[in-house]
Scaffold this motif. Structure first.
Motif, PDB file in Angstrom:
ATOM      1  N   THR A 177      -2.906  -4.007   8.387  1.00 20.08           N
ATOM      2  CA  THR A 177      -1.866  -3.707   9.375  1.00 20.08           C
ATOM      3  C   THR A 177      -0.499  -4.195   8.924  1.00 20.08           C
ATOM      4  O   THR A 177       0.521  -3.618   9.307  1.00 20.08           O
ATOM      5  CB  THR A 177      -2.226  -4.325  10.737  1.00 20.08           C
ATOM      6  N   ARG A 178      -0.471  -5.249   8.098  1.00 19.47           N
ATOM      7  CA  ARG A 178       0.837  -5.713   7.586  1.00 19.47           C
ATOM      8  C   ARG A 178       1.481  -4.676   6.685  1.00 19.47           C
ATOM      9  O   ARG A 178       2.705  -4.568   6.627  1.00 19.47           O
ATOM     10  CB  ARG A 178       0.687  -7.015   6.821  1.00 19.47           C
ATOM     11  N   MET A 179       0.676  -3.937   5.933  1.00 17.72           N
ATOM     12  CA  MET A 179       1.252  -2.873   5.105  1.00 17.72           C
ATOM     13  C   MET A 179       1.958  -1.840   5.983  1.00 17.72           C
ATOM     14  O   MET A 179       3.067  -1.382   5.678  1.00 17.72           O
ATOM     15  CB  MET A 179       0.155  -2.214   4.268  1.00 17.72           C
ATOM     16  N   GLY A 180       1.317  -1.472   7.082  1.00 15.42           N
ATOM     17  CA  GLY A 180       1.950  -0.541   8.008  1.00 15.42           C
ATOM     18  C   GLY A 180       3.173  -1.143   8.675  1.00 15.42           C
ATOM     19  O   GLY A 180       4.173  -0.441   8.912  1.00 15.42           O
ATOM     20  N   ASP A 181       3.123  -2.438   8.981  1.00 18.44           N
ATOM     21  CA  ASP A 181       4.266  -3.093   9.619  1.00 18.44           C
ATOM     22  C   ASP A 181       5.486  -3.087   8.709  1.00 18.44           C
ATOM     23  O   ASP A 181       6.621  -2.921   9.169  1.00 18.44           O
ATOM     24  CB  ASP A 181       3.901  -4.526   9.994  1.00 18.44           C
ATOM     25  N   ALA A 182       5.247  -3.269   7.406  1.00 24.21           N
ATOM     26  CA  ALA A 182       6.372  -3.221   6.461  1.00 24.21           C
ATOM     27  C   ALA A 182       7.003  -1.833   6.445  1.00 24.21           C
ATOM     28  O   ALA A 182       8.236  -1.689   6.424  1.00 24.21           O
ATOM     29  CB  ALA A 182       5.890  -3.608   5.061  1.00 24.21           C
ATOM     30  N   ALA A 183       6.168  -0.790   6.481  1.00 17.94           N
ATOM     31  CA  ALA A 183       6.702   0.575   6.521  1.00 17.94           C
ATOM     32  C   ALA A 183       7.457   0.826   7.821  1.00 17.94           C
ATOM     33  O   ALA A 183       8.532   1.448   7.823  1.00 17.94           O
ATOM     34  CB  ALA A 183       5.562   1.583   6.365  1.00 17.94           C
ATOM     35  N   LEU A 184       6.906   0.353   8.931  1.00 20.15           N
ATOM     36  CA  LEU A 184       7.590   0.524  10.215  1.00 20.15           C
ATOM     37  C   LEU A 184       8.945  -0.156  10.202  1.00 20.15           C
ATOM     38  O   LEU A 184       9.950   0.404  10.690  1.00 20.15           O
ATOM     39  CB  LEU A 184       6.714  -0.044  11.338  1.00 20.15           C
ATOM     40  N   ALA A 233      -5.617   2.627  12.690  1.00 21.64           N
ATOM     41  CA  ALA A 233      -6.767   2.781  11.785  1.00 21.64           C
ATOM     42  C   ALA A 233      -7.053   4.245  11.466  1.00 21.64           C
ATOM     43  O   ALA A 233      -8.191   4.704  11.553  1.00 21.64           O
ATOM     44  CB  ALA A 233      -8.007   2.126  12.387  1.00 21.64           C
ATOM     45  N   GLN A 234      -6.028   4.963  11.060  1.00 16.51           N
ATOM     46  CA  GLN A 234      -6.204   6.341  10.640  1.00 16.51           C
ATOM     47  C   GLN A 234      -6.214   6.421   9.113  1.00 16.51           C
ATOM     48  O   GLN A 234      -5.777   5.499   8.424  1.00 16.51           O
ATOM     49  CB  GLN A 234      -5.070   7.208  11.200  1.00 16.51           C
ATOM     50  N   VAL A 235      -6.724   7.524   8.581  1.00 18.42           N
ATOM     51  CA  VAL A 235      -6.757   7.730   7.134  1.00 18.42           C
ATOM     52  C   VAL A 235      -5.337   7.573   6.568  1.00 18.42           C
ATOM     53  O   VAL A 235      -4.389   8.162   7.105  1.00 18.42           O
ATOM     54  CB  VAL A 235      -7.302   9.140   6.823  1.00 18.42           C
ATOM     55  N   PRO A 236      -5.127   6.758   5.545  1.00 14.79           N
ATOM     56  CA  PRO A 236      -6.122   6.048   4.727  1.00 14.79           C
ATOM     57  C   PRO A 236      -6.262   4.576   5.057  1.00 14.79           C
ATOM     58  O   PRO A 236      -6.674   3.795   4.206  1.00 14.79           O
ATOM     59  CB  PRO A 236      -5.541   6.222   3.330  1.00 14.79           C
ATOM     60  N   PHE A 237      -5.921   4.165   6.285  1.00 10.20           N
ATOM     61  CA  PHE A 237      -5.948   2.750   6.663  1.00 10.20           C
ATOM     62  C   PHE A 237      -7.101   2.425   7.612  1.00 10.20           C
ATOM     63  O   PHE A 237      -7.047   1.431   8.333  1.00 10.20           O
ATOM     64  CB  PHE A 237      -4.619   2.370   7.345  1.00 10.20           C
ATOM     65  N   GLN A 238      -8.148   3.245   7.619  1.00  8.65           N
ATOM     66  CA  GLN A 238      -9.191   3.107   8.623  1.00  8.65           C
ATOM     67  C   GLN A 238     -10.205   2.020   8.314  1.00  8.65           C
ATOM     68  O   GLN A 238     -11.052   1.706   9.168  1.00  8.65           O
ATOM     69  CB  GLN A 238      -9.927   4.450   8.791  1.00  8.65           C
ATOM     70  N   THR A 239     -10.146   1.409   7.139  1.00  8.44           N
ATOM     71  CA  THR A 239     -11.247   0.546   6.713  1.00  8.44           C
ATOM     72  C   THR A 239     -11.330  -0.770   7.483  1.00  8.44           C
ATOM     73  O   THR A 239     -12.387  -1.396   7.521  1.00  8.44           O
ATOM     74  CB  THR A 239     -11.115   0.233   5.217  1.00  8.44           C
ATOM     75  N   TRP A 240     -10.237  -1.205   8.113  1.00  7.25           N
ATOM     76  CA  TRP A 240     -10.272  -2.516   8.752  1.00  7.25           C
ATOM     77  C   TRP A 240     -10.977  -2.484  10.107  1.00  7.25           C
ATOM     78  O   TRP A 240     -11.538  -3.507  10.536  1.00  7.25           O
ATOM     79  CB  TRP A 240      -8.847  -3.066   8.937  1.00  7.25           C
ATOM     80  N   LEU A 241     -10.979  -1.352  10.790  1.00  7.90           N
ATOM     81  CA  LEU A 241     -11.461  -1.340  12.172  1.00  7.90           C
ATOM     82  C   LEU A 241     -12.974  -1.548  12.286  1.00  7.90           C
ATOM     83  O   LEU A 241     -13.417  -2.311  13.153  1.00  7.90           O
ATOM     84  CB  LEU A 241     -11.039  -0.030  12.855  1.00  7.90           C
ATOM     85  N   PRO A 242     -13.839  -0.916  11.459  1.00  5.39           N
ATOM     86  CA  PRO A 242     -15.272  -1.219  11.590  1.00  5.39           C
ATOM     87  C   PRO A 242     -15.595  -2.689  11.347  1.00  5.39           C
ATOM     88  O   PRO A 242     -16.483  -3.248  11.998  1.00  5.39           O
ATOM     89  CB  PRO A 242     -15.914  -0.312  10.538  1.00  5.39           C
ATOM     90  N   ASP A 243     -14.885  -3.335  10.420  1.00  4.41           N
ATOM     91  CA  ASP A 243     -15.133  -4.752  10.168  1.00  4.41           C
ATOM     92  C   ASP A 243     -14.626  -5.636  11.295  1.00  4.41           C
ATOM     93  O   ASP A 243     -15.008  -6.810  11.374  1.00  4.41           O
ATOM     94  CB  ASP A 243     -14.465  -5.177   8.855  1.00  4.41           C
TER      95      ASP A 243
END
Length: 655
Positions: A177-184, A233-243
């Motif tokens: 989520t931090r990667m997305g926060d940097a883009a935001l 958690a959408q493609v391609p950042f969806q991997t964190w949500l199942p964990d």
């Protein structure tokens, strides 16, 4: 009145979190749960009161509150300000009402946990941060709430930190989520540079007036989309949500249903006028949403962990919301967000109660025949599964999903003046997703609650856990009748609530479009009944190649890809930094230079010594030879003179 109540809406859960943190270890479990429920309950009551005040006013009315002026410099200003309008009102009601039901359930679920004070402190702080996010009228203030929910999710996912797997899951969610926060943040900086303010109204007005160049609008919208994709958690950042299932079940319900993952959907819906000016980004949003809903549905088909099935279903349903946002029907996305909060919270809370009574067993193939031991939980789970599948007419999920399908069918993407794309292919894939949704969720229902008995159930579900389940059952069944397609008795209360001037309606919608949306989940239910609903199931696992099945269970290799591209290089850099390879290389070079210099010095010294010995011996030999020649005999001297003369004459003749 609204200037007082609106800040109190956030302060109630925030103060409850502070009281619980300060009083940890000094009050009992019941008192901690009561403080948390009272804080969120007061917030829910205030949300209802403020909603009534807003709806009783003008159609385009808002309730603005400026708490304090934050940043005011030349060319830029930002305030800590709150605004309640019709869009944020829907989110406030969802967050507070569903959050209250989850808190009440958590009192019974977490009563034996020694860390209950830390748990409820983070849960109430989570609600407060989400309320800041949805009520902020300035994007910089919204970013504070955005980061707040990210921090709380990290604390709650890693709540049981004694297990290294839980802390690893928390770090994974935090990093992704931090990667997305940097883009935001990059997108917000672009808008701030162009508009001179991050107030949502000012930004949208600047975009509408052309103060922001079209390329700037596209780039800013793309950055904001990346931030929303990571948070939801959408493609391609969806991997964190199942964990994220590593946290307690109430945490999973709060993250997946009412708070964190819906933040990305809300952000794009709030800025829908900005995204409407960026047609390529809108098309990308729709495509990524469609890809996510299909990929997540296929992954849920091969999972065996009950909570992971629900986690992948959350990703899939969020894909529907992003598909609707990409198609411009943001009202349908918010409607599905609301109904999804009802039935997904119901499914997670029911699954938590089932797992607790089954000895914390989560493998669906080790469960079975639980309908006899848990008839109430069986009924609640079936209601939630029916709403998730969108069974027609009787569930809230049908109406919200039908609204999305109808909007996708009528959309056309005008990428350029000459190039226009139809939404019909996306509609077909979304319909396939509806079929797969019914198939995988009723696969879960038939395996867990029907068939041969597996794990023996013990205990009873407490009333504190049962009351929220009953309320969510009612909302999952009846929460969608406020918006109905025109082929049924036309009712558009939800869209009229969001925008009274232009309610969303498709009067020309063909009847077969609604029938297709109704038959797809029924077909999925029928296939699931044939495959898994009999006493002797036709199959246990999904057939197919072992490699494909393993790939689907592993999330289509995205974790392995991220590990190869990001994790391993980072670990290499960490190892290099830990062992100080550069210093060791410099030190080794120095040592090697000193060793070579020593060897050269010793070789030179030995060579010079030998050269001196050889010179001494040569001088002795030369002296001895000269001594032999200088012997005083005249004949020898005459011979040497004659020989030299002959040699000179020979050289002269030859030359």
């Amino acid at each position: 009145m609204g200037e007082i109540l609106l800040p109190l809406l956030i302060l109630c859960p925030l103060v409850a979190s502070m009281i619980i943190s300060v009083s940890a270890g000094r009050v009992g479990t019941c008192a901690i749960g009561a403080i948390a429920c009272v804080g969120v309950g007061l917030s829910a009551i205030l949300g209802i009161i403020l909603s009534v005040m807003l709806l009783s006013g003008p159609a385009a009315g808002v309730l603005p509150v400026v708490l304090w002026r934050w940043i005011h410099v030349a060319g830029f200003s930002a305030d800590i300000a709150l605004t309640l309008d019709r869009v944020s009102m829907v989110m406030v009601l969802v967050v507070t009402v569903v959050g209250l039901l989850i808190h009440v359930y958590a009192v019974g679920y977490m009563r034996e946990d020694p860390g209950i004070a830390r748990f409820f402190s983070c849960m109430t702080l989570f609600v407060a941060a989400m309320l800041v996010l949805v009520l902020a009228s300035d994007l910089l203030c919204l970013f504070i709430g955005w980061e707040g929910v990210g921090l709380c999710s990290y604390l709650l996912i890693g709540f049981w930190y004694d297990d290294p797997a839980n802390t690893a899951a928390a770090r994974k969610a935090f990093y992704m989520t931090r990667m997305g926060d940097a883009a935001l943040l990059c997108g917000l900086l672009l808008l701030a540079t162009a508009a001179g303010s991050l107030h949502i109204g000012a930004v949208l007005a600047a975009v509408a007036d052309g103060q922001v160049a079209p390329s700037g609008v596209n780039v800013a919208a793309l950055f904001i989309l990346v931030g929303a994709l990571a948070k939801s958690a959408q493609v391609p950042f969806q991997t964190w949500l199942p964990d994220a299932m590593a946290g307690p079940t109430p945490t999973s319900a709060l993250i997946h249903a009412a708070t964190m993952v819906t933040a990305g959907v809300y952000l794009i819906a709030r800025l829908h006028d900005l995204f409407a000016m960026a047609a390529p980004v809108m098309a990308l949003t729709a495509v990524l949403g469609t890809l996510t809903l299909l990929m997540a549905a296929c992954t849920a088909m091969v999972q065996s962990d009950l909570k992971r099935i629900l986690a992948w279903s959350t990703i899939s349903q969020l894909g529907y919301m992003f598909l609707a946002l990409g198609c411009g029907v943001w009202q349908a996305a918010l409607f599905h967000l609301m109904t999804h909060a009802f039935f997904k919270a119901l499914l997670f809370l029911t699954a938590g109660a089932v797992i607790m009574r089954a000895g914390h067993e989560q493998d669906i193939f080790r469960l079975g025949g639980l309908r006899h031991a848990m008839p109430g939980l069986t009924a609640a789970f079936v209601v939630g599964a029916s709403a998730l599948a969108g069974l027609p007419l009787v569930t809230a999920g049908f109406y919200s999903k039908e609204m999305i399908l109808s909007g996708v069918w009528h959309v056309h993407f005008g990428l350029t003046r000459e190039w226009t794309l139809s939404g019909h292919p996306l509609w077909g894939m979304a319909l396939l997703g509806a079929f797969l949704t019914a198939l995988y969720i009723f696969r879960c229902v038939f395996i867990v609650f029907c068939g041969k008995p597996g794990t023996v159930a013990t205990g009873r579900t407490s009333r504190l856990m049962g009351i929220p389940l009953g309320c969510l059952c009612f909302l999952s069944l009846c929460g969608g009748v406020i918006e109905m397609p025109d082929t049924l008795p036309p009712l558009h209360l939800f869209t009229a609530l969001l925008d009274p001037k232009t309610p969303l309606s498709h009067a020309d919608e063909p009847v077969w479009l609604v029938l297709a949306g109704a038959l797809a989940p029924l077909a999925g239910l029928g296939v699931a009944r044939v495959l898994w609903g009999r006493a002797a199931p036709v199959m246990r696992e999904i057939p197919g190649q072992a490699a494909i099945t393993r790939l689907a269970r592993a999330g289509w290799g995205m974790d392995a890809l991220y590990d190869l591209v990001f994790v391993q290089p980072f670990r290499l850099l960490t190892w290099l930094a830990h062992h100080d390879i550069l210093d060791q290389a410099i030190t080794g070079t120095g040592r090697m230079t000193r060793a070579i210099s020593g060897r050269v010095f010793r070789a030179r010294a030995g060579f010079l010594d030998k050269l001196a010995v050889w010179g001494t011996r040569a001088r002795g030999w030369a002296g001895h030879l000269l001594g032999r020649l200088d012997n005083g005999r005249v004949r020898w001297y005459a011979a040497w003179i004659a020989g030299g003369l002959c040699a000179g004459l020979a050289m002269a003749v030859l030359s």
